[in-house]
Design a protein around this motif. Sequence first.
Motif, PDB file in Angstrom:
ATOM      1  N   VAL A 368       0.850  -1.192   0.000  1.00  0.00           N
ATOM      2  CA  VAL A 368       0.000   0.000   0.000  1.00  0.00           C
ATOM      3  C   VAL A 368       0.886   1.242   0.000  1.00  0.00           C
ATOM      4  O   VAL A 368       1.847   1.323   0.764  1.00  0.00           O
ATOM      5  CB  VAL A 368      -0.940   0.006   1.231  1.00  0.00           C
ATOM      6  N   THR A 369       0.549   2.213  -0.855  1.00  0.00           N
ATOM      7  CA  THR A 369       1.245   3.507  -0.887  1.00  0.00           C
ATOM      8  C   THR A 369       0.215   4.620  -0.785  1.00  0.00           C
ATOM      9  O   THR A 369      -0.933   4.467  -1.207  1.00  0.00           O
ATOM     10  CB  THR A 369       2.058   3.661  -2.182  1.00  0.00           C
ATOM     11  N   LEU A 370       0.634   5.732  -0.232  1.00  0.00           N
ATOM     12  CA  LEU A 370      -0.271   6.865  -0.006  1.00  0.00           C
ATOM     13  C   LEU A 370      -0.539   7.613  -1.308  1.00  0.00           C
ATOM     14  O   LEU A 370       0.333   7.729  -2.175  1.00  0.00           O
ATOM     15  CB  LEU A 370       0.337   7.808   1.032  1.00  0.00           C
ATOM     16  N   ASP A 371      -1.763   8.146  -1.403  1.00  0.00           N
ATOM     17  CA  ASP A 371      -2.203   8.843  -2.610  1.00  0.00           C
ATOM     18  C   ASP A 371      -2.101  10.355  -2.392  1.00  0.00           C
ATOM     19  O   ASP A 371      -2.886  10.931  -1.628  1.00  0.00           O
ATOM     20  CB  ASP A 371      -3.648   8.456  -2.919  1.00  0.00           C
ATOM     21  N   PRO A 372      -1.147  11.045  -3.017  1.00  0.00           N
ATOM     22  CA  PRO A 372      -0.995  12.496  -2.803  1.00  0.00           C
ATOM     23  C   PRO A 372      -2.210  13.287  -3.269  1.00  0.00           C
ATOM     24  O   PRO A 372      -2.457  14.386  -2.763  1.00  0.00           O
ATOM     25  CB  PRO A 372       0.257  12.844  -3.615  1.00  0.00           C
ATOM     26  N   ASP A 373      -2.994  12.760  -4.231  1.00  0.00           N
ATOM     27  CA  ASP A 373      -4.165  13.484  -4.715  1.00  0.00           C
ATOM     28  C   ASP A 373      -5.275  13.551  -3.670  1.00  0.00           C
ATOM     29  O   ASP A 373      -6.184  14.383  -3.781  1.00  0.00           O
ATOM     30  CB  ASP A 373      -4.709  12.825  -5.981  1.00  0.00           C
ATOM     31  N   SER A 374      -5.224  12.662  -2.651  1.00  0.00           N
ATOM     32  CA  SER A 374      -6.256  12.678  -1.615  1.00  0.00           C
ATOM     33  C   SER A 374      -5.803  13.390  -0.349  1.00  0.00           C
ATOM     34  O   SER A 374      -6.612  13.687   0.524  1.00  0.00           O
ATOM     35  CB  SER A 374      -6.666  11.241  -1.258  1.00  0.00           C
ATOM     36  N   ALA A 375      -4.495  13.680  -0.213  1.00  0.00           N
ATOM     37  CA  ALA A 375      -3.944  14.191   1.039  1.00  0.00           C
ATOM     38  C   ALA A 375      -4.383  15.621   1.315  1.00  0.00           C
ATOM     39  O   ALA A 375      -4.392  16.479   0.426  1.00  0.00           O
ATOM     40  CB  ALA A 375      -2.421  14.119   1.001  1.00  0.00           C
ATOM     41  N   ASN A 376      -4.737  15.882   2.568  1.00  0.00           N
ATOM     42  CA  ASN A 376      -5.035  17.251   3.016  1.00  0.00           C
ATOM     43  C   ASN A 376      -3.788  18.118   2.839  1.00  0.00           C
ATOM     44  O   ASN A 376      -2.663  17.644   3.037  1.00  0.00           O
ATOM     45  CB  ASN A 376      -5.464  17.206   4.486  1.00  0.00           C
ATOM     46  N   PRO A 377      -3.929  19.392   2.482  1.00  0.00           N
ATOM     47  CA  PRO A 377      -2.760  20.245   2.226  1.00  0.00           C
ATOM     48  C   PRO A 377      -1.812  20.386   3.412  1.00  0.00           C
ATOM     49  O   PRO A 377      -0.646  20.769   3.225  1.00  0.00           O
ATOM     50  CB  PRO A 377      -3.387  21.591   1.858  1.00  0.00           C
ATOM     51  N   TYR A 378      -2.245  20.107   4.640  1.00  0.00           N
ATOM     52  CA  TYR A 378      -1.367  20.204   5.798  1.00  0.00           C
ATOM     53  C   TYR A 378      -0.508  18.951   5.986  1.00  0.00           C
ATOM     54  O   TYR A 378       0.425  18.952   6.785  1.00  0.00           O
ATOM     55  CB  TYR A 378      -2.174  20.444   7.073  1.00  0.00           C
ATOM     56  N   LEU A 379      -0.824  17.877   5.296  1.00  0.00           N
ATOM     57  CA  LEU A 379      -0.096  16.638   5.464  1.00  0.00           C
ATOM     58  C   LEU A 379       1.131  16.607   4.557  1.00  0.00           C
ATOM     59  O   LEU A 379       1.082  17.061   3.408  1.00  0.00           O
ATOM     60  CB  LEU A 379      -0.998  15.440   5.162  1.00  0.00           C
ATOM     61  N   ILE A 380       2.215  16.022   5.096  1.00  0.00           N
ATOM     62  CA  ILE A 380       3.460  15.906   4.359  1.00  0.00           C
ATOM     63  C   ILE A 380       3.711  14.427   4.096  1.00  0.00           C
ATOM     64  O   ILE A 380       3.814  13.619   5.025  1.00  0.00           O
ATOM     65  CB  ILE A 380       4.636  16.505   5.146  1.00  0.00           C
ATOM     66  N   LEU A 381       3.814  14.050   2.816  1.00  0.00           N
ATOM     67  CA  LEU A 381       4.033  12.664   2.421  1.00  0.00           C
ATOM     68  C   LEU A 381       5.477  12.453   2.007  1.00  0.00           C
ATOM     69  O   LEU A 381       6.104  13.353   1.412  1.00  0.00           O
ATOM     70  CB  LEU A 381       3.121  12.282   1.259  1.00  0.00           C
ATOM     71  N   SER A 382       6.034  11.298   2.326  1.00  0.00           N
ATOM     72  CA  SER A 382       7.392  10.970   1.900  1.00  0.00           C
ATOM     73  C   SER A 382       7.395  10.683   0.400  1.00  0.00           C
ATOM     74  O   SER A 382       6.358  10.416  -0.209  1.00  0.00           O
ATOM     75  CB  SER A 382       7.907   9.750   2.666  1.00  0.00           C
ATOM     76  N   ASP A 383       8.589  10.728  -0.198  1.00  0.00           N
ATOM     77  CA  ASP A 383       8.706  10.523  -1.630  1.00  0.00           C
ATOM     78  C   ASP A 383       8.265   9.129  -2.064  1.00  0.00           C
ATOM     79  O   ASP A 383       7.738   8.955  -3.170  1.00  0.00           O
ATOM     80  CB  ASP A 383      10.158  10.768  -2.080  1.00  0.00           C
ATOM     81  N   ASP A 384       8.487   8.135  -1.182  1.00  0.00           N
ATOM     82  CA  ASP A 384       8.112   6.776  -1.552  1.00  0.00           C
ATOM     83  C   ASP A 384       6.644   6.466  -1.233  1.00  0.00           C
ATOM     84  O   ASP A 384       6.170   5.357  -1.490  1.00  0.00           O
ATOM     85  CB  ASP A 384       9.013   5.753  -0.858  1.00  0.00           C
ATOM     86  N   GLY A 385       5.936   7.457  -0.661  1.00  0.00           N
ATOM     87  CA  GLY A 385       4.522   7.253  -0.363  1.00  0.00           C
ATOM     88  C   GLY A 385       4.274   6.294   0.783  1.00  0.00           C
ATOM     89  O   GLY A 385       3.182   5.717   0.882  1.00  0.00           O
TER      90      GLY A 385
END
Length: 530
Positions: A368-385
């Motif tokens: 499972v990897t995180l979806d940047p298109d769904s992330a709230n603007p305050y959240l910071i995602l790593s490059d590998d998701g």
Amino acid sequence: MSAASCQLTEDQFLCSICLDVFTDPVSTPCGHNFCKACITQHWNVNVPDQCPNCKKLFYTRPELQINTFISEMAAQFRQAAQQEASSSSSEPQAAKPREVPCDGCTGTKLKALKSCLVCLESYCETHLEPHLTRPGLKRHQLMDPVENLEGWMCLKHNKPLELFCQTDQTFVCMLCTVLDHKNHNVVPLEEEYEGKKAEMKKTEAETKEMIQKRRLKIQELKHSVQLSEEQSAREIAGGVQVLTALKESVERSQAKLILTIKEKHRNTEKQAEGFIQELEQEICELEKRSTEVKQLSRSEDHLHLLQSLRTLKAAPPTKNWTGVRVRPPSYEGTVMRAVQQLEETLSNQMKKLFEGELKRVQRSAVDVTLDPDSANPYLILSDDGKQVKLGDVQKNLPDNPERFDTSVIVLAKQSFSSGRSYYEVQVEGKTKWDLGVVRESINRKGRITLSPQEGFWMIWLRNENEYYALVDPPVRLSLRSRPQKVGVLVDYEEGLVSFYDVDAAALIDSFTGCCFTEKLFPYFWSMSYL
């Protein structure tokens, strides 16, 4: 062989029992002939033995011999009959019940080869010849033989129904197309026939495909039942093994408890028996002295009494029993300690059970990897998701439909819509976190209500040690240890979402009886994901 002689020969060589040509013919003493098997079976069934024709009674069953003359004649008759049948087979055959008879035949109606829509008659090969040779009849419309030729004629115009009106979905003749069906979409009967035939072929293919799909579905369902049966057998075997071990642990604990209590009682009983034995010995000595004193005191001889007192034994030594006590043993805490030991045993067994279950669950692991298109603007995602944390600054991101605008939430790219799926989340060192799964159609804008009714199946941590299952209202969970890594299992068909403490091999909580009809996405907030 003439028909008359053939008929005569046939009558002469028929067995009166089976009504067929003789086979191994034999003669009875009364002169009648039968098949050997027929007369033998007749006599075996019917008692007494007598001739079936003349009823002559035989007190002793006759010894039957094959009549060679009749046997040879019967063989010649069969051969002649076969030759006659083969010579007559080349002659034209009469129409069978389901075949169209020739209208031109006056005697035996032969099978028709064609029907004429002009003459409204059907013809055999002989009577069809004029339509094939005469110029005037060649123009007639011939077709494969059919009954009820009137049904192929237009009742209104008495013309052949050669066309099909697609507008009115009916059969028409040439005159109909210029009168009642003018400007209608009319096609030749053959064209409509070919079109319908093509449709039927397509329908047949589609039907076969549907049948094949359903057969495959049946195989799939049978396979699922087989897997369920195998899994249930494994679960039963595992469950019986664990519960048997627990039962044996309880029985051992019970036996140990009873033994401990009985040993305490036996020690008390032994101590009391020792004291009682000493007391009884002292009583015996005292009673002896009492008897001697009593006997001496009865003497009236002054001198004898005084002299005897000098020789009287001194009183036996006795123990001061005032402070001697036998106190019953204290059983307080014995049962409690036994229960605590049993609880430890049960806890170890449960841990082994959950370890086995967790290993089976982990076989369904997915990446499972995180979806940047769904992330709230305050959240910071790593490059590998794989990681997410809460930032201090709101990033300038496009407000696409998938993005959470006010709730600090991020979903995974992957979704679940069938089968079992499992993933793990690292929550070590986090004081607040949310995790679970959500359905695709959840509200992502503005205020969001977190509950199963709104499409959220999740747990969370607040205030460092307060764990909750997000139902309405939330239910606080009692955990023995703080999870460092949480496993999430989704069984789509079963309607199950379970959360595991991976390191402790323990079940945290489960949502059961859920009804999933959409894609499910993993849900995260403020955590590192592995």
